[in-house]
Each structure stands twice: as structure tokens, then as C-alpha cells.
Write a protein that holds these residues in place. Structure first.
Motif, short mmCIF file in Angstrom:
data_model
loop_
_atom_site.label_atom_id
_atom_site.label_comp_id
_atom_site.label_asym_id
_atom_site.label_seq_id
_atom_site.Cartn_x
_atom_site.Cartn_y
_atom_site.Cartn_z
N MET A 1 0.85 -1.18 0.00
CA MET A 1 0.00 0.00 0.00
C MET A 1 0.90 1.23 0.00
SD MET A 1 -2.92 1.11 2.73
CE MET A 1 -4.12 2.29 2.17
N LEU A 2 0.52 2.23 -0.78
CA LEU A 2 1.26 3.49 -0.84
C LEU A 2 0.40 4.60 -0.23
CD1 LEU A 2 3.86 4.89 -1.76
CD2 LEU A 2 2.72 5.35 -3.95
N VAL A 3 0.97 5.29 0.78
CA VAL A 3 0.28 6.36 1.50
C VAL A 3 1.00 7.67 1.22
CG1 VAL A 3 -0.38 7.21 3.79
CG2 VAL A 3 -0.41 4.74 3.31
N GLY A 4 0.22 8.72 0.91
CA GLY A 4 0.76 10.05 0.73
C GLY A 4 0.60 10.84 2.02
N GLU A 25 -2.88 5.40 -2.28
CA GLU A 25 -4.16 4.78 -1.92
C GLU A 25 -4.85 5.47 -0.77
OE1 GLU A 25 -3.80 0.32 -2.04
OE2 GLU A 25 -1.71 0.90 -2.46
N HIS A 26 -4.12 6.31 -0.05
CA HIS A 26 -4.69 7.08 1.06
C HIS A 26 -3.78 8.28 1.29
CE1 HIS A 26 -7.63 7.04 4.43
NE2 HIS A 26 -6.75 7.87 4.99
N LEU A 72 -3.76 1.60 8.26
CA LEU A 72 -3.58 1.49 6.81
C LEU A 72 -2.58 0.39 6.53
CD1 LEU A 72 -3.20 5.32 6.06
CD2 LEU A 72 -5.23 3.92 5.62
N GLY A 73 -2.96 -0.55 5.71
CA GLY A 73 -2.05 -1.63 5.35
C GLY A 73 -1.53 -2.41 6.53
N LEU A 135 5.99 10.09 1.13
CA LEU A 135 5.31 8.86 0.73
C LEU A 135 5.73 7.77 1.69
CD1 LEU A 135 5.89 9.01 -3.14
CD2 LEU A 135 3.80 9.65 -1.90
N VAL A 136 4.80 6.88 2.01
CA VAL A 136 5.13 5.72 2.85
C VAL A 136 4.63 4.48 2.14
CG1 VAL A 136 4.86 4.58 5.08
CG2 VAL A 136 4.89 7.09 4.97
N ASN A 137 5.55 3.60 1.80
CA ASN A 137 5.17 2.32 1.21
C ASN A 137 5.05 1.31 2.36
OD1 ASN A 137 4.67 0.63 -1.12
ND2 ASN A 137 6.58 -0.39 -0.58
N ILE A 138 3.94 0.59 2.38
CA ILE A 138 3.72 -0.42 3.41
C ILE A 138 3.66 -1.78 2.72
CG2 ILE A 138 2.25 -1.20 5.30
CD1 ILE A 138 0.96 1.64 5.21
#
Length: 151
Positions: A1-4, A25-26, A72-73, A135-138
Motif C-alpha cells: 500500500m502506498l500512502v501520501g 491509496e490514502h 492502513l495496510g 510517501l510511505v510504502n507499506i
């Protein structure tokens, strides 16, 4: 999941910020929004979780919570505008990441297994500080943050 992650827009949503957040995605907004229209614009990209900052004192932004937690994720994110206002034991609460703003200075560090992430300011430039989002990739419960320079 990619979070902004965005903060300190102060009424200005730069086209560069919109471009950097496309595909997430969020979106998490850590306050100092400045204008509720910014949240509506961000909602056209992805669902959003937002908190108010200390300048969000009037209108719809003033009605946002001062803190918020969202999963999230599989990771629990805790949003607080100023990291100095943390009001809970993060380890006991099983928080994966603290997202804050306020200082306009981007940064990320990990303490006691908790990621502390400040995306910096995406709004009007303050002094000589950079204009940024994060950005945070989970993936499999592992958070991989990055700071994205907009200018």
C-alpha cells in the motif's frame, strides 16, 4: 500500500504536490490546512484522513480533530500536528508511525520501533526550508518512508 503524507499547506495546494500524490491509496494531512477546499481536492486523488493545525481556527478545518489514528495496510498511524503534543504511550497503543507537521522541516526517524515522520511543508515556502511531501510504502507490515521535494 502506498500512502501520501502532506502538511502545512496554509491554503495553497501546489500542482507539484498533487502530481507527487497521484497513485497513492490514502492521504494523511497533518494540519495547517488553511482552506477546506484543499481537502476536497485531495479527496479526488484518494481517501483522506486529516487533522487541524494551530492555524486552522475558523470554518470547516476548525472542526477537524486535533489528533487521529488510522490503520492502513496493517500499520497504525497516529496524526498530531506538533510532535510535542503527543498524549499517549505509543508502544502500548501499538502505533507504527507518528505523523506530524508544524515545524515545516521534513524529517523521519525511528525510536523504539515507531516511525516519526514529518513531511515538511507543501504550502508557501517558509524561510529557506524545502517544499515537500512524503510517501510511505507499506509492504508486509514494513513501512518505507521517503521525502519528495516539490520545487
Amino acid at each position: 500500500m502506498l500512502v501520501g503524507v502532506i502538511s502545512d499547506t496554509h491554503g495553497l495546494l501546489r500542482p507539484e504536490a498533487v502530481a507527487a500524490l497521484r497513485g497513492v491509496e490514502h492521504i494523511l494531512h497533518a494540519g495547517h490546512i488553511g482552506n477546506a477546499d484543499i481537502l476536497e481536492s485531495l479527496r479526488t486523488i484518494a481517501p483522506i484522513t486529516a487533522i487541524r493545525g494551530n492555524v486552522d481556527t475558523h470554518g470547516p478545518c476548525a472542526e477537524l480533530p486535533a489528533t487521529e489514528a488510522v490503520e492502513l495496510g496493517g500499520a497504525l498511524f497516529y496524526l498530531v500536528h506538533s510532535v510535542h503534543d503527543l498524549d499517549l504511550n505509543l508502544v502500548v497503543a501499538e502505533v507504527s508511525a507518528v505523523v506530524s507537521g508544524h515545524s515545516h522541516q521534513p524529517g523521519m526517524t525511528t525510536q523504539n520501533g515507531v516511525l516519526y515522520l514529518n513531511p515538511g511543508s507543501a504550502g508557501p515556502r517558509r524561510f529557506k526550508l524545502p517544499v515537500t511531501v512524503a510517501l510511505v510504502n507499506i509492504e508486509d507490515g514494513v513501512l518505507t518512508p521517503s521525502i519528495v521535494s516539490l520545487l
